[in-house]
Design a protein around this motif. Sequence first.
Motif, PDB file in Angstrom:
ATOM      1  N   GLY A 187      65.240  49.105  95.015  1.00 40.62           N
ATOM      2  CA  GLY A 187      64.195  49.144  94.008  1.00 40.62           C
ATOM      3  C   GLY A 187      63.317  50.374  94.142  1.00 40.62           C
ATOM      4  N   ARG A 188      62.981  50.739  95.388  1.00 40.24           N
ATOM      5  CA  ARG A 188      62.181  51.943  95.619  1.00 40.24           C
ATOM      6  C   ARG A 188      62.955  53.195  95.230  1.00 40.24           C
ATOM      7  N   MET A 189      64.259  53.185  95.454  1.00 41.19           N
ATOM      8  CA  MET A 189      65.090  54.311  95.046  1.00 41.19           C
ATOM      9  C   MET A 189      65.087  54.462  93.527  1.00 41.19           C
ATOM     10  N   HIS A 193      63.738  57.570  91.381  1.00 41.79           N
ATOM     11  CA  HIS A 193      64.586  58.278  90.420  1.00 41.79           C
ATOM     12  C   HIS A 193      63.900  58.383  89.064  1.00 41.79           C
ATOM     13  N   ARG A 194      63.251  57.311  88.633  1.00 43.11           N
ATOM     14  CA  ARG A 194      62.542  57.325  87.344  1.00 43.11           C
ATOM     15  C   ARG A 194      61.405  58.339  87.328  1.00 43.11           C
ATOM     16  N   THR A 195      60.731  58.492  88.463  1.00 40.21           N
ATOM     17  CA  THR A 195      59.580  59.398  88.523  1.00 40.21           C
ATOM     18  C   THR A 195      59.961  60.828  88.890  1.00 40.21           C
ATOM     19  N   GLY A 196      61.252  61.067  89.139  1.00 45.65           N
ATOM     20  CA  GLY A 196      61.713  62.417  89.465  1.00 45.65           C
ATOM     21  C   GLY A 196      61.643  62.773  90.934  1.00 45.65           C
ATOM     22  N   VAL A 197      61.213  61.826  91.769  1.00 45.44           N
ATOM     23  CA  VAL A 197      61.100  62.109  93.201  1.00 45.44           C
ATOM     24  C   VAL A 197      62.476  62.277  93.844  1.00 45.44           C
ATOM     25  N   MET A 198      63.446  61.423  93.485  1.00 46.75           N
ATOM     26  CA  MET A 198      64.778  61.518  94.079  1.00 46.75           C
ATOM     27  C   MET A 198      65.422  62.872  93.824  1.00 46.75           C
TER      28      MET A 198
END
Length: 293
Positions: A187-189, A193-198
């Motif tokens: 879930g954190r991944m 990913h949605r916020t562009g951090v990944m």
Amino acid sequence: MSSVPAIHIALTFDDNFWAPAYATMRSVCLFTKRKQDLVFHLCHRTLSPGHHTDLAAIADEFPVHLRWYDLDQSEMFRDVARRMPENRRLSNIVYARLMLDQLLGSEVERVLYLDCDMLVRDDIAALFDIDLRGKAIAAVRDTMGAFIAGGRDLKNNRDIFDAADYYFNAGMVLIDIAKWREADVIGRMEEAHRTGVMQRIYYDQDLLNLVFKDNWLKLDWRWNTIDARHAHEGLDPAILHYTGERKPWGIFSTMLQTVAFARLYRHVMTNELFYRFARHRWRRWWMKRLRLG
């Protein structure tokens, strides 16, 4: 299996890493008195029948138990591997360790994850039985952690990481499954990913450092000797982690002793498999160049 609790160990690998996976497993077996308690969880993909047979032979030599997880048949893994940033050096097999709590059976309460570029030369039971002191995981501080997270001049991602925070290497992680599940790693991944951090960080290892910030037990360096060089031999390391460019399965690395315990590694892998793996790598090398041509 004995009445003593099982020692659960998870490895993730694809067909091009079958021989190092075997060497890691065999080193675990050779250096523990609790061989009969070992349960290896083999999370694999693209594994050929012949290489599957090679790996299964570990149970002919030692009284261990093997559990197989074909990631090519896992819809969850295929979805994650397709959407997450591609790790060109290691392939997206790296994301498999993020879902261990969902892949392994419900009876597994604790699991030790090991990368397949490792050589174990101490009793793995001593590591597996460590008191986690209420933490979700235990790991070893990465000597290059600040550079991995911060990049050139340690300026990157300062809005995500603080160089003053300890950063662990995810090649060896002792996991409390219940606490891992509570942390909702997948879930954190997805959120990252949605916020562009990944898209900005170093794949799964950076993500795990974000998820378990201040919730991990720092272990002695012996249990994950990063970039294991020849000089480390005199320091009695427990687990060698060959993170550098030179690997112990390289012919010249073995001849020149450029990495720690290179000769021992060859015989742990076994001579037969060592040279067969060398031929496999040469074939891959030529195939890549022929395709480019």
